[in-house]
Design an enzyme around this catalytic site. Structure first.
Site, short mmCIF file in Angstrom:
data_model
loop_
_atom_site.label_atom_id
_atom_site.label_comp_id
_atom_site.label_asym_id
_atom_site.label_seq_id
_atom_site.Cartn_x
_atom_site.Cartn_y
_atom_site.Cartn_z
N GLU A 1 1.25 8.38 -3.29
CA GLU A 1 2.25 8.96 -4.19
C GLU A 1 1.82 10.32 -4.74
O GLU A 1 0.63 10.57 -4.92
CB GLU A 1 2.51 8.03 -5.37
CG GLU A 1 3.23 6.75 -4.99
CD GLU A 1 3.48 5.82 -6.17
OE1 GLU A 1 4.35 4.95 -6.04
OE2 GLU A 1 2.82 5.97 -7.21
N ALA B 1 1.66 -4.06 -11.79
CA ALA B 1 2.75 -4.75 -12.48
C ALA B 1 2.75 -6.24 -12.14
O ALA B 1 3.01 -7.08 -12.99
CB ALA B 1 4.09 -4.12 -12.11
N HIS C 1 -4.24 -5.16 -12.39
CA HIS C 1 -4.34 -4.18 -11.29
C HIS C 1 -2.99 -3.56 -10.97
O HIS C 1 -2.90 -2.73 -10.06
CB HIS C 1 -4.93 -4.85 -10.05
CG HIS C 1 -3.95 -5.63 -9.21
ND1 HIS C 1 -3.10 -6.57 -9.72
CD2 HIS C 1 -3.72 -5.61 -7.87
CE1 HIS C 1 -2.37 -7.09 -8.73
NE2 HIS C 1 -2.73 -6.53 -7.60
N HIS D 1 -9.74 -3.55 -6.65
CA HIS D 1 -9.15 -4.61 -7.47
C HIS D 1 -9.08 -5.95 -6.73
O HIS D 1 -8.50 -6.91 -7.23
CB HIS D 1 -7.78 -4.22 -8.05
CG HIS D 1 -6.74 -3.77 -7.07
ND1 HIS D 1 -5.97 -2.64 -7.29
CD2 HIS D 1 -6.34 -4.26 -5.88
CE1 HIS D 1 -5.14 -2.48 -6.27
NE2 HIS D 1 -5.34 -3.45 -5.42
N ASN D 2 -9.67 -6.04 -5.54
CA ASN D 2 -9.89 -7.32 -4.84
C ASN D 2 -11.34 -7.33 -4.38
O ASN D 2 -11.63 -6.81 -3.29
CB ASN D 2 -8.98 -7.45 -3.60
CG ASN D 2 -7.56 -7.82 -3.93
OD1 ASN D 2 -7.22 -8.09 -5.07
ND2 ASN D 2 -6.71 -7.84 -2.92
N HIS E 1 0.84 -1.20 0.00
CA HIS E 1 0.00 0.00 0.00
C HIS E 1 0.88 1.25 0.00
O HIS E 1 1.97 1.26 0.58
CB HIS E 1 -0.94 -0.01 1.21
CG HIS E 1 -1.93 -1.12 1.16
ND1 HIS E 1 -2.57 -1.59 2.28
CD2 HIS E 1 -2.41 -1.85 0.12
CE1 HIS E 1 -3.40 -2.57 1.94
NE2 HIS E 1 -3.31 -2.74 0.63
N SER F 1 3.11 4.52 -13.77
CA SER F 1 1.75 4.07 -13.51
C SER F 1 0.86 4.63 -14.62
O SER F 1 1.28 5.52 -15.37
CB SER F 1 1.26 4.55 -12.14
OG SER F 1 2.04 4.00 -11.11
#
Length: 401
Positions: free
Chosen positions: A169, A332, A330, A274-275, A166, A313
């Site tokens: 940025e 790399a 979701h 994404h989960n 997590h 990204s």
């Protein structure tokens, strides 16, 4: 054109598995073969180009199921996902040294196992969550014994980052516009909900749909009390994760505002899981779609695909590809485990690979070194059939848990 290869599992294993990369390790292939044997899979399994071995089910897999859900496929970081927002600032308006911005964010947003000392979220956010959660814990009181100071903890953790992969940025896009981007999920309570129901599924009879090749693929059958209770709890955790990211974004903007020229938030804001699992219509039938390390990429639907710390990204727009169940990667995707990365790379390697980025560079985050992840450019090249790139972002500052 992106890559798609098919593990034609039909004769030997079950349903086909459509994979959007040639870069798949054998352990993941074994896991996918087991998943393909499940008799409640609808049509096929789609596997994104960031695929890697996961706990319970393969990360990067999109699993459409009829009349059943696999709790371990959703996992324990229920609702984990991304939030990104473009600001009305240009690169030249950022200070030359970004350490003060990073410190301000770290003071405002607890990371790792930390939480707020007092509840930060508004009552209007907490009240509906609290009401729904009480219905869940009344039926499953054991949940409250799995988290210390249960009632205050989940509320104090709204607006907190967590640890592992997590992050928060600051990024610059191809036009030198400034973006804030973050990655987090449903924190301690999401983990508790996931763990509790995964263990419950393993204890329940698994005979309605025939052979289950792995205990981690234990399911709840639709119509059972456990199925209804799990779906209610997982929807709650997904909403909690969404609100956690919203609150964190608010706190981040509050933290950096005094240190930057006056700015506004633009209309480009994305908040996506994404989960997770949800009901969707695919190939003419309503099914439960579990995306374990994949985002929804419906036609013109916006999403976020982050690279590793120090890599690029992407803000993307979906093409609604039916074979992927309108999904894409979701991120790399890990190339190696955390323990292997710690053994293989040093602090000096981390410093070299994150040169020019304001971030932690200590031994505690060596497992997040860019070389532990797949090449994000290759991952993106393999899914041109699934998404188009709208913005390419480059990190200039990163906060890790």
């Amino acid at each position: 054109m992106g890559i798609q290869k098919i593990l034609n599992a039909k004769a030997e294993y079950g349903v086909p598995v459509k994979i959007y990369t040639n870069d798949v390790d054998e352990e993941s292939m074994t896991q996918l073969r087991k998943m393909a044997q499940l008799q409640f899979i609808h049509s096929h399994i789609a596997v994104m180009p960031d695929v890697h071995l996961g706990k319970g089910a393969t990360v990067g897999s999109v699993i459409p199921t009829k009349n059943a859900i696999i709790p371990a496929a959703v996992g324990v970081d229920i609702g984990c996902g991304m939030n990104a927002m473009r600001l009305s600032l240009k690169a030249e308006q950022l200070p030359d040294n970004l350490s003060a911005l990073r410190n301000a964010i770290e003071r405002k947003v607890p990371v790792g196992f930390e939480m707020h000392k007092q509840i930060k979220a508004k009552a209007s956010t907490l009240a509906p969550l609290d009401k729904r959660l009480k219905l869940i814990t009344d039926k499953h009181p054991a949940l409250k014994r799995m988290l210390r100071h249960f009632d205050s903890t989940w509320q104090k953790q709204i607006g907190t980052l967590g640890g592992g992969n997590h992050f928060i940025e600051l990024c610059l896009d191809e036009n030198d516009d400034v973006w804030v981007m973050l990655h987090s999920g449903s924190r301690g309570l999401g983990n508790v909900i996931g763990t509790y129901f995964i263990e419950r599924a393993k204890k329940e009879a698994q005979n309605r749909f025939g052979h289950v090749p792995d205990k981690d693929l234990s399911y709840f059958a639709e119509g059972s009390n456990s199925f209804e209770d799990y779906f209610e709890a997982v929807e709650w955790a997904q909403e909690y994760a969404y609100e956690n990211r919203r609150e964190m974004m608010r706190l981040i903007l509050e933290a950096i505002r005094p240190l930057l020229p006056s700015f506004q938030m633009t209309k480009e804001a994305i908040n996506c899981h994404h989960n997770y699992v949800q009901k969707e219509l695919h190939f003419g039938e309503e099914v439960f779609v579990t995306r374990k390390g994949a985002i929804r990429a419906g036609t013109d639907e916006y999403g976020i695909i982050p690279g590793s710390m120090g890599a690029k990204s992407f803000i993307v727009k979906g093409k609604g590809n039916p074979d992927s169940f309108c999904s894409c990667s979701h991120g790399a995707g890990r190339r190696m485990s955390r323990s292997k990365a710690k053994n293989l790379f040093s602090q000096q390697d981390l410093i070299a690979q994150t040169q020019g980025i304001e971030c932690r560079k200590d031994k505690g985050v060596v497992d997040e070194i860019p070389s532990a992840y797949k090449d994000i450019d290759e991952v993106m090249a393999n899914q041109t059939d699934l998404i188009e790139v709208v913005h390419t972002l480059k990190q200039v500052m990163c906060v890790k848990g």
